[in-house]
Write a protein that holds these residues in place. Structure first.
Motif, mmCIF file in Angstrom:
data_model
loop_
_atom_site.group_PDB
_atom_site.id
_atom_site.type_symbol
_atom_site.label_atom_id
_atom_site.label_comp_id
_atom_site.label_asym_id
_atom_site.label_seq_id
_atom_site.Cartn_x
_atom_site.Cartn_y
_atom_site.Cartn_z
ATOM 1 N N ARG A 24 -4.343 17.416 19.417
ATOM 2 C CA ARG A 24 -3.507 16.435 18.728
ATOM 3 C C ARG A 24 -4.355 15.397 17.992
ATOM 4 N N THR A 25 -3.820 14.912 16.888
ATOM 5 C CA THR A 25 -4.493 13.878 16.114
ATOM 6 C C THR A 25 -4.445 12.560 16.873
ATOM 7 N N PRO A 26 -5.592 11.918 17.126
ATOM 8 C CA PRO A 26 -5.575 10.614 17.816
ATOM 9 C C PRO A 26 -4.762 9.600 17.009
ATOM 10 N N ILE A 27 -4.185 8.650 17.708
ATOM 11 C CA ILE A 27 -3.275 7.700 17.060
ATOM 12 C C ILE A 27 -3.987 6.892 15.981
ATOM 13 N N LYS A 28 -5.242 6.548 16.182
ATOM 14 C CA LYS A 28 -5.934 5.743 15.174
ATOM 15 C C LYS A 28 -6.101 6.515 13.864
ATOM 16 N N ASP A 29 -6.307 7.839 13.949
ATOM 17 C CA ASP A 29 -6.401 8.653 12.736
ATOM 18 C C ASP A 29 -5.032 8.859 12.112
ATOM 19 N N ALA A 30 -4.013 9.031 12.955
ATOM 20 C CA ALA A 30 -2.649 9.234 12.453
ATOM 21 C C ALA A 30 -2.166 8.008 11.683
ATOM 22 N N VAL A 31 -2.512 6.814 12.183
ATOM 23 C CA VAL A 31 -2.105 5.583 11.498
ATOM 24 C C VAL A 31 -2.715 5.529 10.100
ATOM 25 N N THR A 32 -3.977 5.860 9.996
ATOM 26 C CA THR A 32 -4.653 5.842 8.695
ATOM 27 C C THR A 32 -3.985 6.797 7.714
ATOM 28 N N LYS A 33 -3.667 7.998 8.190
ATOM 29 C CA LYS A 33 -3.027 8.994 7.327
ATOM 30 C C LYS A 33 -1.638 8.540 6.896
ATOM 31 N N MET A 34 -0.888 7.929 7.828
ATOM 32 C CA MET A 34 0.472 7.517 7.504
ATOM 33 C C MET A 34 0.471 6.404 6.455
ATOM 34 N N HIS A 35 -0.457 5.470 6.569
ATOM 35 C CA HIS A 35 -0.566 4.414 5.564
ATOM 36 C C HIS A 35 -0.912 5.003 4.200
ATOM 37 N N ALA A 36 -1.773 6.007 4.188
ATOM 38 C CA ALA A 36 -2.168 6.638 2.921
ATOM 39 C C ALA A 36 -0.987 7.366 2.288
ATOM 40 N N ILE A 37 -0.172 8.018 3.107
ATOM 41 C CA ILE A 37 1.001 8.733 2.587
ATOM 42 C C ILE A 37 1.987 7.742 1.968
ATOM 43 N N ARG A 38 2.238 6.645 2.661
ATOM 44 C CA ARG A 38 3.172 5.644 2.128
ATOM 45 C C ARG A 38 2.628 5.033 0.841
ATOM 46 N N TYR A 39 1.350 4.740 0.811
ATOM 47 C CA TYR A 39 0.748 4.164 -0.393
ATOM 48 C C TYR A 39 0.892 5.113 -1.577
ATOM 49 N N SER A 40 0.676 6.399 -1.342
ATOM 50 C CA SER A 40 0.795 7.393 -2.406
ATOM 51 C C SER A 40 2.216 7.439 -2.952
ATOM 52 N N TYR A 41 3.215 7.352 -2.060
ATOM 53 C CA TYR A 41 4.608 7.416 -2.514
ATOM 54 C C TYR A 41 4.999 6.141 -3.273
ATOM 55 N N LYS A 42 4.569 4.974 -2.792
ATOM 56 C CA LYS A 42 4.871 3.731 -3.498
ATOM 57 C C LYS A 42 4.240 3.728 -4.884
ATOM 58 N N LYS A 43 3.058 4.283 -4.988
ATOM 59 C CA LYS A 43 2.387 4.387 -6.277
ATOM 60 C C LYS A 43 3.173 5.286 -7.218
ATOM 61 N N LEU A 44 3.745 6.361 -6.663
ATOM 62 C CA LEU A 44 4.561 7.279 -7.455
ATOM 63 C C LEU A 44 5.809 6.569 -7.982
ATOM 64 N N LEU A 45 6.500 5.799 -7.115
ATOM 65 C CA LEU A 45 7.701 5.087 -7.538
ATOM 66 C C LEU A 45 7.383 4.056 -8.609
ATOM 67 N N ASN A 46 6.281 3.335 -8.417
ATOM 68 C CA ASN A 46 5.896 2.323 -9.403
ATOM 69 C C ASN A 46 5.590 2.963 -10.750
ATOM 70 N N SER A 47 4.962 4.120 -10.719
ATOM 71 C CA SER A 47 4.644 4.841 -11.952
ATOM 72 C C SER A 47 5.916 5.244 -12.686
ATOM 73 N N ASN A 48 6.917 5.715 -11.937
ATOM 74 C CA ASN A 48 8.191 6.105 -12.551
ATOM 75 C C ASN A 48 8.908 4.913 -13.175
ATOM 76 N N MET A 49 8.845 3.756 -12.497
ATOM 77 C CA MET A 49 9.504 2.563 -13.011
ATOM 78 C C MET A 49 8.843 2.098 -14.311
ATOM 79 N N GLU A 50 7.517 2.210 -14.368
ATOM 80 C CA GLU A 50 6.804 1.801 -15.578
ATOM 81 C C GLU A 50 7.163 2.696 -16.757
#
Length: 977
Positions: free
Chosen positions: A949-975
């Motif tokens: 299993r992925t340790p929680i500290k690594d999972a947190v890093t990945k989850m933040h990166a996934i959210r950042y990528s999606y927010k960047k996508l939404l901002n790009s669409n709005m622009e």
């Protein structure tokens, strides 16, 4: 050439456009091969084509619209591929001769074309297992339709009235959609030839129509996993051809007054084989005695997770054909009837989590086909019958957590076929462990912990060569640890703690290369710690505490990780890594020179210690007297109230909840209920968790939650305001915790809304789910890696995630939490044996079910399942997960191509994700990649083996990166807009 038929020939590659040159072709059958790529449009040139079968390949792309040019087609079967896009509307306009249209198991989207109603010759239509949305259009132009299969799509709405014109229907399957509303009362009067009716896994409400009894040819009725209410119609007994009646997971009702009449009527259904009534809490009252009058053809009877009570009627023995009987998780009482021994065909018998008592009847040994017997957590007593040794097909036996006594029959250890598990833990069993234990050569799990077994551990236990888990802890075993354990190469857990074992730890344990957990605490072991233990790279937990071990502690491997190593209570140990704070090891010469003065010093210290001990005992007696006097003045107060929180009175809580009125009830849990409370003076709204102190373990849960919450401070954890430990108006003990009020309820209510129709106001968008997932992971990372000592939640699931007014998440319910290390709290340390497996079904880590100690990786497993549920919308206890299929495998099998097929479709009700998803370009691809990353993370966290299993500290890093990528996508669409 008029026919090209090459099914199941191992063909690969793409389908050449040259196929369109075979102008005389009438049959094209390339099914069950490995063809990929798109379907060439040139097939539309085959004007004489009558049969087109491209099923079970890996074809992708859109379905060519010009297939409608093949006007002579009678059969079009392109199921089990990866087709995308909409069903071309042109098909219904020109294929007047089409009799079979089978497009199931693809990735088709859009709605069902209205033009399909023009296929007047159609007798079978299947669009099942796609992503088709919307309503069912009017199909009354296909009056000869015999089979309609629209299962597992995203169809919704009520059934159209035009359906009732399709009087020729023999098979009607719409399971796994979002249809709602009631089933019309006259439904059964419209389809005289109906054989299969499957409306399961929808949102139908209301009663089951009594008119179903008019469907005299009906063989299978599947209405499970809906919201049906009322009584089951007794008129169903008129269905002479009925073979299966599936009504589980609804809200059906019955009690001692009325509602069980249908059981007696089903005795007329002479072909009935399966009756599933499980997960209907409204089915209450005594188990009807008429159950024994059901047809002898009955093979499956499921009454688990209902409200039934009373005794198992002796007439159960009349069901000679029964193969599966589940009565678990009910309130049945009394003894197991002797007549159960008449069920010679029975293969599965589940009686666990019930109120059964008395002895296990010896007649159970007559169940010669039984391969699974589970009767744990009941009140069975007496000796284990030796007749169980006759069950030569038995693969798993679980009689744990009962009051069974006497010795374990030798006959059980001669059942060499047992392969899954033998669990007799937490009983009152005594005597020796017989040498016949070595005959269990196929056994994976042996758990005899928590008994009164004594004597030595037989050396031939090493002949159980496939054993993965061995729990003999909390007994009175003595003697040495068998050297033969090194023969068990696949052993992952060995727990011999809390016995009277002596001698040295054998070096041969270092030969068990797969060993992950080794527990030898609280014995009389002596000598050195074998240095070979540091070479076990798979070892993740080692507990050697409270023995008489001496000498130098190794410094490598497991001995470098303080969080997974326990060696306390061994005063003769020295050396090791500096963090252990042990004395350095002395040489033998120094010991020799200092022997004399050490002896003198020992005598002096012993004298001083005696005086100090006497003074300490006098002070302790006075202190206890003071505590007793204080205890008479006020009820028990947990540590949390002594620090910073002002106590609240029972009177204030009773007033604020209007006497704990049901109107203010927010939810119920294992140990109590939560109410909305409004303090009258200041108008403050809070949530009050009232503990049911009659429930075993509730006081322990109260203390555990207090202990855990007083240690933590994080924005994503439920904030405790105060507590109440008092006496209620009836003079009974009362305990409650007061929390901040969460106006948006639990995450469970948003993932599985009770409303009939999902809308933007009762579902979560993709962006909201990402924010909530990040909050949960941040909180878990804090608990595991930033608390001192670390805290394990042990029950992470949607109903324990609360949502604040701004939809931010808070983790709550620390009632079975665990503080590490174990010595941090005596109360929590002992809770393992009383609470049982920590967690909830579907979310609890698999190793906990095998007796492993709780760990941070157990929380990670629950987190992984929670992630999968959040983004697929499917609970791990969903009815589709049976046999080997679970939420983890369901999600894993869909990666990466079928990610949109398993994603929760309610996310697309929200503007942000829906608009982006419609863009057939990089935007849509990036959304798919986002979902793939989330599901992959959930899968990696919920691996079966903890070390994977992925340790929680690594999972947190990945989850933040996934959210950042999606927010960047939404901002790009709005622009761009």
């Amino acid at each position: 050439m008029v026919a090209l038929s090459l099914p199941s020939r191992g063909l690969t590659g793409v389908l050449s456009p040259a196929i369109g040159n075979l102008s005389f072709l009438r049959t094209l059958d390339l099914s069950s091969n490995g063809l990929s790529g798109g379907i060439p449009a040139s097939i539309g040139n085959l004007r004489r084509l009558q049969t087109l079968n491209l099923s079970d390949n890996a074809l992708s792309g859109e379905l060519p619209a010009n297939l409608s040019s093949c006007t002579g087609l009678t059969v079009m079967a392109i199921r089990l591929n990866r087709l995308q896009g909409r069903v071309p509307s042109e098909l219904g306009d020109k294929l007047a001769s089409l009799r079979v249209l089978d497009l199931r198991n693809n990735n088709l989207t859009g709605t069902i074309p209205v033009s399909i109603a023009n296929l007047s010759s159609l007798s079978y239509l299947s669009l099942a297992f796609n992503q088709i949305q919307g309503n069912i259009p009017d199909l009354d132009g296909i009056l000869g339709l015999k089979g309609l299969d629209l299962a597992y799509n995203s169809l919704s709405g009520a059934l159209p009235s035009s359906i009732y014109n399709l009087s020729s229907l023999q098979m009607f399957q719409i399971q796994g959609n979002m249809f709602h509303g009631g089933i019309p009362a006259d439904f059964g009067s419209r389809f005289p030839g109906m054989r299969i009716l499957d409306f399961s896994r929808n949102q139908f409400t209301g009663p089951i129509p009594a008119s179903f009894s008019n469907l005299t040819n009906l063989q299978f009725i599947l209405l499970s996993s809906n919201r049906l209410t009322g009584y089951v119609p007794p008129t169903l007994g008129r269905l002479q051809a009925l073979q299966g009646l599936y009504l589980y997971n609804n809200r059906l009702q019955a009690d001692d007054e009325a509602g069980w009449e249908f059981i007696a009527s089903l005795s007329n259904c002479s072909q009935l084989q399966q009756l599933t009534l499980d997960s209907n809490a409204g089915l209450t009252g005594q188990v009807p005695s008429e159950i024994g009058n059901l047809p002898t053809t009955l093979q499956v009877l499921l009454l688990d997770d209902t409200g039934i009570s009373g005794r198992i009627p002796s007439s159960i023995g009349n069901l000679a054909g029964l193969q599966v009987l589940n009565l678990d998780n009910t309130s049945i009482t009394g003894v197991i009837p002797e007549s159960i021994g008449k069920l010679g065909n029975l293969g599965v018998l589940h009686l666990y989590n019930t109120g059964l008592s008395g002895c296990i009847p010896s007649s159970i040994g007559n169940l010669s086909n039984l391969f699974q017997l589970s009767a744990y957590n009941t009140s069975l007593e007496g000796a284990i019958p030796a007749s169980l040794g006759k069950l030569t097909d038995l693969q798993s036996l679980d009689l744990s957590m009962n009051r069974l006594n006497g010795s374990i029959p030798i006959e059980i250890f001669r059942l060499s076929i047992i392969s899954m598990y033998l669990n007799l833990s937490h009983n009152l069993l005594s005597g020796f462990l017989p040498a016949e234990v070595g005959k269990l050569s196929n056994l994976n799990i042996l758990d005899l912990s928590g008994n009164k077994l004594s004597g030595g551990i037989p050396d031939n236990i090493g002949e159980c060569i496939v054993l993965q888990g061995l729990w003999l802890d909390n007994n009175s075993f003595e003697g040495s640890i068998p050297q033969s354990l090194n023969n068990i190469k696949g052993l992952t857990t060995l727990n011999l703690s809390m016995n009277k074992l002596s001698g040295k730890i054998p070096d041969t344990i270092g030969s068990i290369r797969n060993l992950q957990q080794l527990y030898l605490a609280h014995n009389n072991l002596s000598g050195l710690i074998p240095a070979v233990l540091q070479n076990l790279t798979s070892l993740s937990e080692l507990d050697l505490s409270f023995n008489n071990l001496q000498g130098e502690v190794p410094k490598e491997g497991i001995f470098r990780n303080l969080s997974t190593l326990s060696i306390t209570g061994n005063n003769g140990l020295c050396g090791g890594i500096p963090q252990l704070n042990l004395d350095p090891c002395h040489t033998s010469s120094i010991k020799k020179n200092t022997k004399g003065w050490l002896k003198s010093l020992t005598i002096a210290l012993a004298t001083i210690s005696a005086f100090l001990f006497l003074a300490f005992m006098i002070a302790l007696i006075r202190l206890k007297g003071n505590k007793l006097r204080r205890r008479k003045k006020s009820p028990f107060l947990p540590p949390i109230t002594d620090e910073q929180y002002e106590r609240v009175s029972y009177h204030a809580l009773a007033n604020g909840t209007n006497g704990f009125d049901e109107v203010n009830l927010l939810g119920k849990g294992s140990f109590g209920a939560v109410y909305k409370c409004t303090f009258q003076d200041e108008g403050t709204i809070v949530a009050v968790k009232v503990f049911n102190l009659e429930q075993v373990g509730s006081t322990r849960s109260f203390v555990a939650e207090c202990e855990a919450l007083r240690r933590v401070r994080h924005r994503c954890l439920m904030k405790i305001i105060t507590c109440c430990s008092s006496i209620n108006h009836q003079g009974q003990e009362f305990k409650a915790l007061v929390f901040e009020y969460m106006p948006n309820g639990s995450l469970d209510g948003w993932l599985h809304p009770k409303s009939e129709t999902p809308t933007q106001t009762n579902t979560l968008s993709l962006e909201q789910r990402l924010h909530i997932a990040v909050d949960i992971m941040d909180a878990m990372d804090y608990l595991h890696n930033h608390c001192n000592p670390p805290v394990l939640h042990c029950d992470l699931k949607p109903s324990n995630i609360l949502l604040a007014e701004d939809m931010s998440a808070r983790i709550g319910d620390f009632g079975i939490s665990k503080i590490l290390p174990e010595c941090a709290s005596k109360t929590l340390q002992n809770s393992n044996s009383t609470i049982g497996i920590r967690g909830s079904i579907g979310y609890v880590a698999p190793e906990y079910g095998e007796g492993s100690s709780v760990s941070t990786l157990g929380d990670v497993y629950s987190l992984g399942i929670l992630l999968l549920e959040m983004f697929t919308g499917r609970s791990p206890t969903d009815d589709i997960f049976r046999g080997s299929l679970d939420l983890h495998k369901f999600s894993e099998d869909a990666l990466p191509e079928r990610i949109l097929k398993i994603a929760d479709t309610t996310m697309w009700l929200h503007t942000d994700a829906y608009e982006a998803l419609q863009e057939v370009n990089t935007t849509r691809s990036r959304i798919e990649n986002c979902l793939v990353s989330i599901i992959a993370l959930g899968i990696s966290c919920s691996k079966k083996q903890p070390r994977e299993r992925t340790p929680i500290k690594d999972a947190v890093t990945k989850m933040h990166a996934i959210r950042y990528s999606y927010k960047k996508l939404l901002n790009s669409n709005m622009e761009q807009q």
